[in-house]
Design a protein around this motif. Structure first.
Motif, PDB file in Angstrom:
ATOM      1  N   VAL A   1      86.117  69.569 -21.994  1.00  0.00           N
ATOM      2  CA  VAL A   1      86.739  70.967 -21.198  1.00  0.00           C
ATOM      3  C   VAL A   1      85.934  71.616 -21.461  1.00  0.00           C
ATOM      4  N   MET A   2      85.514  71.969 -22.117  1.00  0.00           N
ATOM      5  CA  MET A   2      83.895  72.812 -22.042  1.00  0.00           C
ATOM      6  C   MET A   2      83.067  72.876 -21.144  1.00  0.00           C
ATOM      7  N   ALA A   3      82.569  71.303 -21.292  1.00  0.00           N
ATOM      8  CA  ALA A   3      81.129  70.258 -20.140  1.00  0.00           C
ATOM      9  C   ALA A   3      81.812  70.090 -18.564  1.00  0.00           C
ATOM     10  N   ALA A   4      82.623  69.838 -19.012  1.00  0.00           N
ATOM     11  CA  ALA A   4      83.284  69.633 -17.434  1.00  0.00           C
ATOM     12  C   ALA A   4      85.259  69.604 -17.105  1.00  0.00           C
ATOM     13  N   ALA A   5      85.209  71.227 -17.203  1.00  0.00           N
ATOM     14  CA  ALA A   5      86.416  71.286 -16.680  1.00  0.00           C
ATOM     15  C   ALA A   5      87.519  70.697 -15.486  1.00  0.00           C
ATOM     16  N   GLU A   6      86.581  70.356 -14.501  1.00  0.00           N
ATOM     17  CA  GLU A   6      87.019  70.045 -13.339  1.00  0.00           C
ATOM     18  C   GLU A   6      87.452  69.024 -13.685  1.00  0.00           C
ATOM     19  N   VAL A   7      87.255  68.058 -14.638  1.00  0.00           N
ATOM     20  CA  VAL A   7      87.479  66.848 -14.960  1.00  0.00           C
ATOM     21  C   VAL A   7      88.600  66.805 -16.270  1.00  0.00           C
ATOM     22  N   PHE A   8      89.001  67.459 -17.149  1.00  0.00           N
ATOM     23  CA  PHE A   8      89.309  67.710 -18.668  1.00  0.00           C
ATOM     24  C   PHE A   8      90.155  68.742 -18.328  1.00  0.00           C
ATOM     25  N   ASP A   9      91.209  68.799 -19.095  1.00  0.00           N
ATOM     26  CA  ASP A   9      91.761  69.186 -19.959  1.00  0.00           C
ATOM     27  C   ASP A   9      92.819  69.339 -21.405  1.00  0.00           C
ATOM     28  N   GLN A  10      93.087  70.420 -21.467  1.00  0.00           N
ATOM     29  CA  GLN A  10      93.569  69.322 -23.178  1.00  0.00           C
ATOM     30  C   GLN A  10      95.154  70.731 -23.017  1.00  0.00           C
ATOM     31  N   ARG A  11      95.996  70.040 -24.058  1.00  0.00           N
ATOM     32  CA  ARG A  11      97.686  69.834 -23.828  1.00  0.00           C
ATOM     33  C   ARG A  11      97.950  71.028 -24.628  1.00  0.00           C
ATOM     34  N   ASP A  12      98.263  72.201 -23.745  1.00  0.00           N
ATOM     35  CA  ASP A  12      98.641  72.836 -25.273  1.00  0.00           C
ATOM     36  C   ASP A  12      99.865  73.064 -27.007  1.00  0.00           C
ATOM     37  N   GLU A  13     100.293  72.036 -26.620  1.00  0.00           N
ATOM     38  CA  GLU A  13     101.127  71.683 -27.947  1.00  0.00           C
ATOM     39  C   GLU A  13     100.470  70.881 -29.205  1.00  0.00           C
ATOM     40  N   ASP A  14      98.844  70.057 -28.606  1.00  0.00           N
ATOM     41  CA  ASP A  14      99.067  69.708 -30.013  1.00  0.00           C
ATOM     42  C   ASP A  14      96.868  69.448 -29.838  1.00  0.00           C
ATOM     43  N   GLY A  15      96.252  69.976 -28.246  1.00  0.00           N
ATOM     44  CA  GLY A  15      95.163  69.493 -27.878  1.00  0.00           C
ATOM     45  C   GLY A  15      94.516  68.514 -27.291  1.00  0.00           C
ATOM     46  N   ILE A  16      95.439  67.443 -27.318  1.00  0.00           N
ATOM     47  CA  ILE A  16      94.673  66.242 -26.875  1.00  0.00           C
ATOM     48  C   ILE A  16      94.458  66.551 -25.631  1.00  0.00           C
TER      49      ILE A  16
END
Length: 64
Positions: free
Chosen positions: A17-32
């Motif tokens: 997410v830090m490298a490419a926030a427009e392509v990746f995100d993380q689930r709120d509940e577990d960070g996956i």
């Protein structure tokens, strides 16, 4: 370019997410990792490849 993630390998470090926030995100509940764009434009290749390299679990694969 095609991006493939392996959720089973993901440890929720958030480097993608830090490298490419427009392509990746993380689930709120577990960070996956959540893949926002499985076929990003070539203009995003550098940050996407950086995300794959940064991933401590090697859960991201970038295909041509």
């Amino acid at each position: 370019m095609k991006v493939v993630i392996d959720e089973d390998k993901c440890v929720g470090a958030g480097q993608c997410v830090m490298a490419a926030a427009e392509v990746f995100d993380q689930r709120d509940e577990d960070g996956i990792v959540v893949l926002l764009d499985a076929a990003p434009p070539e203009s995003r290749r550098a940050p996407v490849e950086d995300a794959a390299v940064r991933c401590p679990a090697l859960a991201i694969e970038v295909l041509p």
